[in-house]
Design a protein around this motif. Structure first.
Motif, PDB file in Angstrom:
ATOM      1  N   MET A   1      29.998  30.207  60.656  1.00 32.28           N
ATOM      2  CA  MET A   1      28.907  31.081  61.094  1.00 32.28           C
ATOM      3  C   MET A   1      29.199  32.518  60.691  1.00 32.28           C
ATOM      4  O   MET A   1      30.356  32.908  60.546  1.00 32.28           O
ATOM      5  CB  MET A   1      28.723  30.975  62.605  1.00 32.28           C
ATOM      6  CG  MET A   1      28.180  29.630  63.075  1.00 32.28           C
ATOM      7  SD  MET A   1      27.733  29.641  64.821  1.00 32.28           S
ATOM      8  CE  MET A   1      29.356  29.797  65.573  1.00 32.28           C
ATOM      9  N   PRO A   2      28.143  33.329  60.532  1.00 26.06           N
ATOM     10  CA  PRO A   2      28.346  34.746  60.198  1.00 26.06           C
ATOM     11  C   PRO A   2      29.236  35.425  61.230  1.00 26.06           C
ATOM     12  O   PRO A   2      29.128  35.161  62.426  1.00 26.06           O
ATOM     13  CB  PRO A   2      26.926  35.307  60.224  1.00 26.06           C
ATOM     14  CG  PRO A   2      26.047  34.129  59.950  1.00 26.06           C
ATOM     15  CD  PRO A   2      26.720  32.964  60.596  1.00 26.06           C
ATOM     16  N   GLN A   3      30.091  36.320  60.780  1.00 27.25           N
ATOM     17  CA  GLN A   3      31.062  36.966  61.653  1.00 27.25           C
ATOM     18  C   GLN A   3      30.745  38.442  61.898  1.00 27.25           C
ATOM     19  O   GLN A   3      31.553  39.148  62.507  1.00 27.25           O
ATOM     20  CB  GLN A   3      32.461  36.848  61.034  1.00 27.25           C
ATOM     21  CG  GLN A   3      32.911  35.420  60.784  1.00 27.25           C
ATOM     22  CD  GLN A   3      33.108  34.628  62.069  1.00 27.25           C
ATOM     23  OE1 GLN A   3      33.801  35.073  62.971  1.00 27.25           O
ATOM     24  NE2 GLN A   3      32.478  33.462  62.145  1.00 27.25           N
ATOM     25  N   THR A   4      29.602  38.918  61.417  1.00 22.65           N
ATOM     26  CA  THR A   4      29.266  40.339  61.515  1.00 22.65           C
ATOM     27  C   THR A   4      27.906  40.527  62.171  1.00 22.65           C
ATOM     28  O   THR A   4      27.227  39.559  62.519  1.00 22.65           O
ATOM     29  CB  THR A   4      29.217  40.984  60.119  1.00 22.65           C
ATOM     30  OG1 THR A   4      28.138  40.394  59.373  1.00 22.65           O
ATOM     31  CG2 THR A   4      30.522  40.763  59.364  1.00 22.65           C
ATOM     32  N   GLY A   5      27.522  41.811  62.302  1.00 21.89           N
ATOM     33  CA  GLY A   5      26.190  42.126  62.790  1.00 21.89           C
ATOM     34  C   GLY A   5      25.140  41.774  61.756  1.00 21.89           C
ATOM     35  O   GLY A   5      25.435  41.498  60.592  1.00 21.89           O
ATOM     36  N   LEU A   6      23.893  41.824  62.169  1.00 27.74           N
ATOM     37  CA  LEU A   6      22.795  41.341  61.344  1.00 27.74           C
ATOM     38  C   LEU A   6      22.574  42.197  60.094  1.00 27.74           C
ATOM     39  O   LEU A   6      22.290  41.668  59.012  1.00 27.74           O
ATOM     40  CB  LEU A   6      21.517  41.294  62.183  1.00 27.74           C
ATOM     41  CG  LEU A   6      20.315  40.544  61.617  1.00 27.74           C
ATOM     42  CD1 LEU A   6      20.685  39.137  61.179  1.00 27.74           C
ATOM     43  CD2 LEU A   6      19.201  40.488  62.659  1.00 27.74           C
ATOM     44  N   THR A   7      22.725  43.506  60.190  1.00 29.48           N
ATOM     45  CA  THR A   7      22.486  44.360  59.024  1.00 29.48           C
ATOM     46  C   THR A   7      23.463  44.048  57.905  1.00 29.48           C
ATOM     47  O   THR A   7      23.073  43.865  56.740  1.00 29.48           O
ATOM     48  CB  THR A   7      22.596  45.848  59.412  1.00 29.48           C
ATOM     49  OG1 THR A   7      21.705  46.124  60.485  1.00 29.48           O
ATOM     50  CG2 THR A   7      22.241  46.739  58.230  1.00 29.48           C
ATOM     51  N   ARG A   8      24.739  44.012  58.225  1.00 27.37           N
ATOM     52  CA  ARG A   8      25.742  43.721  57.201  1.00 27.37           C
ATOM     53  C   ARG A   8      25.547  42.310  56.646  1.00 27.37           C
ATOM     54  O   ARG A   8      25.784  42.065  55.459  1.00 27.37           O
ATOM     55  CB  ARG A   8      27.148  43.888  57.778  1.00 27.37           C
ATOM     56  CG  ARG A   8      27.470  45.339  58.117  1.00 27.37           C
ATOM     57  CD  ARG A   8      28.917  45.499  58.558  1.00 27.37           C
ATOM     58  NE  ARG A   8      29.182  46.869  58.986  1.00 27.37           N
ATOM     59  CZ  ARG A   8      29.531  47.848  58.165  1.00 27.37           C
ATOM     60  NH1 ARG A   8      29.673  47.604  56.873  1.00 27.37           N
ATOM     61  NH2 ARG A   8      29.761  49.066  58.626  1.00 27.37           N
ATOM     62  N   PHE A   9      25.101  41.396  57.478  1.00 32.56           N
ATOM     63  CA  PHE A   9      24.854  40.040  57.005  1.00 32.56           C
ATOM     64  C   PHE A   9      23.695  40.006  56.014  1.00 32.56           C
ATOM     65  O   PHE A   9      23.803  39.438  54.926  1.00 32.56           O
ATOM     66  CB  PHE A   9      24.552  39.111  58.189  1.00 32.56           C
ATOM     67  CG  PHE A   9      24.033  37.759  57.769  1.00 32.56           C
ATOM     68  CD1 PHE A   9      24.892  36.793  57.286  1.00 32.56           C
ATOM     69  CD2 PHE A   9      22.678  37.467  57.835  1.00 32.56           C
ATOM     70  CE1 PHE A   9      24.420  35.558  56.874  1.00 32.56           C
ATOM     71  CE2 PHE A   9      22.186  36.243  57.430  1.00 32.56           C
ATOM     72  CZ  PHE A   9      23.069  35.282  56.948  1.00 32.56           C
ATOM     73  N   ILE A  10      22.565  40.613  56.359  1.00 39.14           N
ATOM     74  CA  ILE A  10      21.374  40.572  55.505  1.00 39.14           C
ATOM     75  C   ILE A  10      21.647  41.201  54.149  1.00 39.14           C
ATOM     76  O   ILE A  10      21.193  40.705  53.106  1.00 39.14           O
ATOM     77  CB  ILE A  10      20.186  41.279  56.194  1.00 39.14           C
ATOM     78  CG1 ILE A  10      19.709  40.479  57.411  1.00 39.14           C
ATOM     79  CG2 ILE A  10      19.032  41.491  55.216  1.00 39.14           C
ATOM     80  CD1 ILE A  10      19.173  39.093  57.102  1.00 39.14           C
ATOM     81  N   PHE A  11      22.405  42.283  54.134  1.00 35.84           N
ATOM     82  CA  PHE A  11      22.672  42.981  52.869  1.00 35.84           C
ATOM     83  C   PHE A  11      23.990  42.562  52.218  1.00 35.84           C
ATOM     84  O   PHE A  11      24.503  43.258  51.339  1.00 35.84           O
ATOM     85  CB  PHE A  11      22.627  44.495  53.093  1.00 35.84           C
ATOM     86  CG  PHE A  11      21.259  44.998  53.453  1.00 35.84           C
ATOM     87  CD1 PHE A  11      20.228  44.956  52.524  1.00 35.84           C
ATOM     88  CD2 PHE A  11      20.984  45.466  54.727  1.00 35.84           C
ATOM     89  CE1 PHE A  11      18.949  45.403  52.852  1.00 35.84           C
ATOM     90  CE2 PHE A  11      19.717  45.916  55.070  1.00 35.84           C
ATOM     91  CZ  PHE A  11      18.689  45.875  54.126  1.00 35.84           C
ATOM     92  N   SER A  12      24.531  41.411  52.658  1.00 37.15           N
ATOM     93  CA  SER A  12      25.778  40.912  52.064  1.00 37.15           C
ATOM     94  C   SER A  12      25.572  40.396  50.640  1.00 37.15           C
ATOM     95  O   SER A  12      26.533  40.220  49.894  1.00 37.15           O
ATOM     96  CB  SER A  12      26.376  39.801  52.939  1.00 37.15           C
ATOM     97  OG  SER A  12      25.476  38.693  53.030  1.00 37.15           O
ATOM     98  N   ASN A  13      24.319  40.108  50.273  1.00 42.90           N
ATOM     99  CA  ASN A  13      23.949  39.777  48.894  1.00 42.90           C
ATOM    100  C   ASN A  13      24.733  38.586  48.324  1.00 42.90           C
ATOM    101  O   ASN A  13      25.418  38.706  47.295  1.00 42.90           O
ATOM    102  CB  ASN A  13      24.142  41.008  48.004  1.00 42.90           C
ATOM    103  CG  ASN A  13      23.388  40.909  46.692  1.00 42.90           C
ATOM    104  OD1 ASN A  13      22.641  39.963  46.451  1.00 42.90           O
ATOM    105  ND2 ASN A  13      23.590  41.888  45.822  1.00 42.90           N
ATOM    106  N   PRO A  14      24.614  37.419  48.935  1.00 49.19           N
ATOM    107  CA  PRO A  14      25.385  36.259  48.476  1.00 49.19           C
ATOM    108  C   PRO A  14      24.995  35.779  47.082  1.00 49.19           C
ATOM    109  O   PRO A  14      25.789  35.108  46.424  1.00 49.19           O
ATOM    110  CB  PRO A  14      25.072  35.193  49.533  1.00 49.19           C
ATOM    111  CG  PRO A  14      23.739  35.586  50.086  1.00 49.19           C
ATOM    112  CD  PRO A  14      23.756  37.077  50.085  1.00 49.19           C
ATOM    113  N   ASN A  15      23.783  36.099  46.634  1.00 48.37           N
ATOM    114  CA  ASN A  15      23.335  35.655  45.308  1.00 48.37           C
ATOM    115  C   ASN A  15      23.459  36.742  44.241  1.00 48.37           C
ATOM    116  O   ASN A  15      22.945  36.579  43.128  1.00 48.37           O
ATOM    117  CB  ASN A  15      21.887  35.157  45.392  1.00 48.37           C
ATOM    118  CG  ASN A  15      21.777  33.900  46.222  1.00 48.37           C
ATOM    119  OD1 ASN A  15      22.620  33.004  46.119  1.00 48.37           O
ATOM    120  ND2 ASN A  15      20.756  33.814  47.061  1.00 48.37           N
TER     121      ASN A  15
END
Length: 532
Positions: A1-15
Motif C-alpha cells: 500500500m502507499p506509504q505517503t500522503g496523497l499529494t506525494r502519491f498522486i505526483f509520484s509519476n509511476p509511468n
C-alpha cells in the motif's frame, strides 16, 4: 500500500510521463493543464492558502460544475494539509448551507453561475465573503478569482504524512445520502483514496496502455466517481482527461471524435442514449476501446445493445462513496453481461443472509466488504458508522449480491431504501419531510420507480392530501412544483405523484415501501402523466 500522503502519491509519476503531457483538456476551448503545470499550480495554491491563514485540518468546499482547474483546488488544498468537501453543483443554497456547516468549511470556491447561491449559503453559515473565491478570471459582486488571491507565485512543499498518519487523516468529505434524511459526510483518508488508485491500477494493468489512453470527463467532479477517476487516477497514471462541464450527447460525441478518447466512464442513462439516439450515427466513436459503467446498476440488455451498436466493449464496475469508491471491476476479457466483475486486490467480502450468516455460491445475500479503501466513518455520526461498519471492518453495503464459481459478482437487488437517479442518491425521508411541510399534504411516502427508457430510478411520491384538497392534475402539478423549487435537480419528483387514502405503515409507524412497490408494479398505465 502507499506509504505517503496523497499529494506525494498522486505526483509520484509511476509511468514517467513528461511534465508537458496534457492532463486536463477543455473540450470546447482546447486549453490545457499539463502534468507539470498541475503539480506547480497545486503547490502554489498550497503556498497561497497557508499565507492566508489556512491551517492543517481546515476544510475547503468546492461548489462548481467541472472545469479544467478543479483539480488545482483539490490537490492544492490536500497539499496544504486541508480537507476537501465537494458540493453538488445543483444544490440549493440551503442544501449547500447544510454541507458548509457540517464540514465546518473555512473557504468556498464556486463558479459564476452558482455565485448567488454560494453567497447566500455563506452568509447564513457565518462565512465571510472574503473567504469565497471564483473559478475563471472575472471579479463578480466583489468576489475575486482564486488565482488573484490565494494562488502564490512560489511553490510550497506539500504536507508530509507517515503511513499511520495517511491512514488516519481525512482528505475528503463527500456527502452520501442516507435513508433517514440528510446526507452524511463520508470521511475518506489519504490512504483510502491512494490505496484505491493502486487497487484499480493493478486490476486494469493487463488492459491499459497508459501512453495512448484518453478519458472523457463529464462525470461531475464533486461526485466520488468523477473525483476518483478524473482527478486522481488520471494524473497518477498520466492519462489526459477531456473535461466537459456537464453531459451533453452531441458535445460528448464531438469530443470523443475530436480528441480520440479511448475510455469513456459513464452511467447507465448515457448508455441508453448511445444505444438508441439516431444522432450518434453522425460521429466516429471508433477510438473508444470500451465504456466503463458505474454509479448505478447496468442491465445485461443495455450493455449488449451498446456493444452491438458501437462494436466496443461495455463493462461494469461497482463501488460506493464509502469504499473510496471502487470495490469491483469487470475485466475487459469477460464477455458476460449484467455482472460487476471481480473484487479488487486487497479486499475481502462476505455475502450473508438476514442473520449475518454466509451463504453459498449462487445464493442471494447482502454484500459485506472490507479493505484499505473502506472509509474511516461518517462525520460526527458514530452511531451511523457503527451501523455500517462492523467490528471486523466489514462495510455493510445494503446491496444484494450473488457470487459465482469464477469469483464474479452480480448485484441483483438493494436492501436499503435509497433511490438512485442517474447515479445520484436520493433519500426518500428527505423528500417526505419536505412534502409534509406543504399544507395540502396530510401524509406521504416516496419510493423509486424504474424507468426502462432512461435506465434509472425516478422518485415518486404517494400522497394522502388534506381534507378539501382535490385529487386532480392541478394538485399534482402544484405538488411537483413545490418539491422542484426546494431541492436539487436530481431529487425532483420525475416519477410523478399518486394519491392514496392511507399511506401503508407498520404498527410501529414505519412506512411499508414494499406495499407501495407492489402498487407501482401493478400499474398497467399511469393514472396521471406527471412531467418526467
Amino acid at each position: 500500500m502507499p506509504q505517503t500522503g496523497l499529494t506525494r502519491f498522486i505526483f509520484s509519476n509511476p509511468n514517467s510521463v513528461s511534465d508537458d503531457k496534457p492532463i486536463f483538456i477543455d473540450a470546447e476551448s482546447g486549453n490545457v493543464i499539463s502534468f507539470g503545470q498541475l503539480r506547480n499550480l497545486s503547490l502554489r495554491l498550497n503556498a497561497g492558502l497557508r499565507r492566508h491563514g489556512f491551517k492543517k485540518g481546515d476544510t475547503l468546499c468546492i461548489y462548481s460544475s467541472n472545469t479544467i482547474d478543479y483539480g488545482v483546488i483539490v490537490h492544492g488544498t490536500i497539499a496544504a494539509g486541508g480537507v476537501v468537501t465537494t458540493a453538488n453543483a445543483a444544490y440549493t443554497a440551503d442544501e449547500l448551507l447544510f454541507q458548509l456547516q457540517e464540514s465546518n468549511s473555512k473557504y468556498l470556491v464556486t463558479n459564476d453561475e452558482n455565485l448567488d447561491k454560494a453567497l447566500e449559503a455563506a452568509t447564513k453559515a457565518g462565512l465571510s465573503h472574503k473567504c469565497v473565491f471564483l473559478f475563471g478570471n472575472r471579479t463578480i459582486k466583489g468576489v475575486r478569482p482564486y488565482t488573484q488571491v490565494i494562488l502564490a507565485n512560489e511553490e510550497a512543499e506539500a504536507e508530509e504524512y507517515t503511513f499511520e498518519e495517511a491512514k488516519s487523516t481525512t482528505a475528503y468529505l463527500c456527502f452520501s445520502s442516507g435513508t433517514t434524511g440528510r446526507s452524511k459526510g463520508v470521511m475518506s483518508s489519504h490512504l483510502n483514496i491512494a490505496a484505491n488508485c493502486v487497487q484499480i491500477a493493478q486490476a486494469m494493468k493487463p488492459h491499459m496502455d497508459y501512453h495512448t489512453a484518453r478519458f472523457i470527463g463529464f462525470l461531475p467532479f464533486y461526485h466520488i466517481y468523477g473525483l476518483s477517476v478524473m482527478l486522481h487516477l488520471a494524473p497518477y497514471w498520466g492519462i489526459p482527461v477531456v473535461v466537459m462541464p456537464r453531459f451533453d450527447l452531441v458535445k460528448f460525441c464531438e469530443a470523443i471524435q475530436k480528441y480520440k478518447v479511448t475510455i469513456a466512464h459513464v452511467v447507465p442513462p448515457v448508455l441508453v442514449l448511445l444505444a438508441k439516439e439516431p444522432i450518434v450515427d453522425n460521429y466516429d466513436l471508433s477510438s473508444a476501446t470500451h465504456f466503463q459503467c458505474g454509479a448505478a446498476p447496468l442491465s445485461a440488455e443495455l450493455s449488449t445493445a451498446v456493444n452491438t451498436r458501437l462494436n466496443t466493449k461495455c463493462v461494469q464496475s461497482y463501488g460506493m462513496t464509502e469504499s473510496s469508491p471502487g470495490s469491483h471491476i469487470q475485466p475487459l476479457d469477460d464477455d458476460e453481461h449484467g455482472v460487476i466483475g471481480k473484487m479488487l486486490p486487497g479486499m475481502r467480502a462476505k455475502i450473508v443472509d438476514d442473520n449475518g450468516n454466509e451463504v453459498g455460491l449462487g445464493q442471494r445475500g447482502e454484500l459485506w466488504m472490507a479493505g484499505p479503501n473502506i472509509m474511516q466513518g461518517y462525520l460526527n455520526m458514530p452511531e451511523a458508522t457503527a451501523a455500517t461498519i462492523d467490528s471486523e471492518g466489514y462495510l455493510h453495503t445494503g446491496d444484494v449480491a450473488v457470487l459465482d464459481e469464477r469469483g464474479t459478482f452480480a448485484i441483483v437487488d438493494r436492501v436499503k431504501e435509497l433511490i438512485k437517479y442517474k447515479g445520484f442518491q436520493v433519500a426518500p425521508a428527505e423528500l417526505e419531510a419536505l412534502l409534509l411541510t406543504c399544507e395540502k399534504v396530510a401524509d406521504c411516502a416516496v419510493i423509486g420507480v424504474y424507468d426502462e427508457q432512461q435506465a434509472t430510478e425516478l422518485p415518486r411520491a404517494y400522497i394522502k392530501v388534506t381534507e378539501g384538497t382535490p385529487r386532480n392534475e392541478a394538485t399534482i402539478k402544484e405538488l411537483i412544483r413545490f418539491v422542484d423549487s426546494n431541492v436539487a435537480n436530481h431529487k425532483k419528483l420525475r416519477g410523478g405523484v399518486r394519491f392514496l387514502d392511507v399511506v401503508p405503515k407498520s404498527a410501529a409507524g414505519k412506512i411499508l415501501r414494499k406495499e407501495l412497490r407492489v402498487i407501482a408494479n401493478a400499474e398497467a398505465q399511469p393514472k396521471f402523466n406527471a412531467r418526467l
